[in-house]
Scaffold this motif. Structure first.
Motif: not given
Length: 348
Positions: A72-86, A282-295
């Motif tokens: 099947v295709m599984a879809l999970t998202r938030n307001q700024w990113a959509v993740h689809e995996r078969h 993956l559909h990623l709204d990069t304009t929504a990114i306000a902070e980015t960290w390498i952890v």
């Protein structure tokens, strides 16, 4: 279905029809936002030609049976990113409050405290199972594809059909767990360095009553280093160019969905950066990114490095790791990639 508020349902159908007449490609989530109603209201009302059938709860009972559907295709998202995996749902474990799916393709972490109703939905010729939270927001969707056992899908839906479906009730979700400490305490660093597993990080935040960004800001640059917000796009292009298998995490308050593997096809469309693989999008709204960290986290398998992107309100947009399994050290190619972006050395 017996709607106690049929006039309101008809008003929603009329409103959606008006919007779709002017914008035929408008998606249901965007329309719901414009109408200031939850997505579930439009689904339950049958807006835009949707046929929706309510299924019996709890959602856990249905999730445990999804393996019978095949791919099947599984879809999970938030307001700024959509993740689809078969793929297939395999090794699904679903308890009262938490669950997990550990298939090689569909890899999920489930948090059931806010889950609500489940619906079998037909829209535009596509069939899906859709899981909503108690505020009517969509948490997770499972789409039938050409590789799905359609007879098994219909049998599953019929088995779980609610015999007396009612108009869904929805309200406000409980607030997230409070994190009253706004400055990382001195003890945080010692506890961070003592971690043996990346999954201990959430417990560390709870112990110190801080949110994730407060922890990153106070841990020290060898453990968490802020980087440019364009780095998410650069990482995606670099792992593709260097054929580095990576892990992409997208989630909301009820679920996190994970892709593991290489990528190759990337396309930009306005604010959206898109990974377009046959088995993973993956559909990623990069304009929504306000902070980015390498952890940088210690584990019993060695150091594990991630790239984490946040909104202005501190919500996680997307998270990337090198592809790995417990008991296996981090990919050297991934580690080199991320440390190469850092202005200061990471602990090693």
């Amino acid at each position: 279905m017996n709607f106690p508020l049929e006039s309101q349902a008809q008003a929603l159908r009329d409103a959606v029809e008006q919007i779709r007449a002017a914008e035929p490609k408008a998606r249901i989530r965007a329309i719901a936002d414009r109408l200031d109603v939850p997505e579930l209201a439009l689904v339950a009302a049958g807006c835009g030609g949707i046929r929706a059938r309510r299924l019996k709860e709890p959602a856990q009972d249905i999730l445990k049976e999804l393996g019978v559907l095949g791919r099947v295709m599984a879809l999970t998202r938030n307001q700024w990113a959509v993740h689809e995996r078969h793929g297939r749902y395999e090794d699904v474990r679903a308890g009262k409050s938490m669950g997990i799916a550990l298939g090689p393709d569909i890899d999920l972490r489930l948090f059931f405290n806010i889950w609500g109703s489940v619906w079998a939905v037909q829209e535009g010729g596509r069939d899906s199972l859709q899981f909503f939270d108690r505020a009517g927001g969509a948490l997770h969707k499972v789409y039938v594809t050409e590789e799905t056992d359609r007879a098994a899908y219909e049998a599953l839906v019929n088995r779980f059909l609610d015999p007396d479906p009612a108009w869904p009730e929805y309200g406000e979700l409980p607030p997230p767990e409070a994190t009253p400490v706004t400055v990382a305490p001195e003890a945080l660093r010692g506890d961070w360095l003592a971690m043996q597993d990346t999954h201990e990080f959430h417990g560390l935040l709870r112990k110190h009553q801080i949110d994730r960004l407060t922890a990153l800001r106070g841990a020290g640059e060898d453990l968490a280093q802020r980087v440019s917000n364009d780095l998410a796009e650069r990482v995606i292009n670099d792992v593709a160019a260097q054929a580095i298998p990576f892990m992409c995490f997208v989630g909301n308050r009820g679920i996190v969905q994970i892709h593991s593997g290489p990528i190759a096809r990337i396309m930009r469309a306005g604010p959206w950066l898109n990974i377009l693989e046959p088995h993973f999008n993956l559909h990623l709204d990069t304009t929504a990114i306000a902070e980015t960290w390498i952890v940088n986290r210690p584990t019993s398998d060695g150091w594990v490095t991630s790239l984490e992107c946040f909104t202005t309100t501190g919500e996680m947009v997307v998270q990337f790791f090198g592809a790995r399994k417990p008991g296996v050290p981090e990919l050297a190619s991934w580690r080199r990639l991320l440390t190469g972006y850092c202005a200061q050395p990471l602990a090693a």
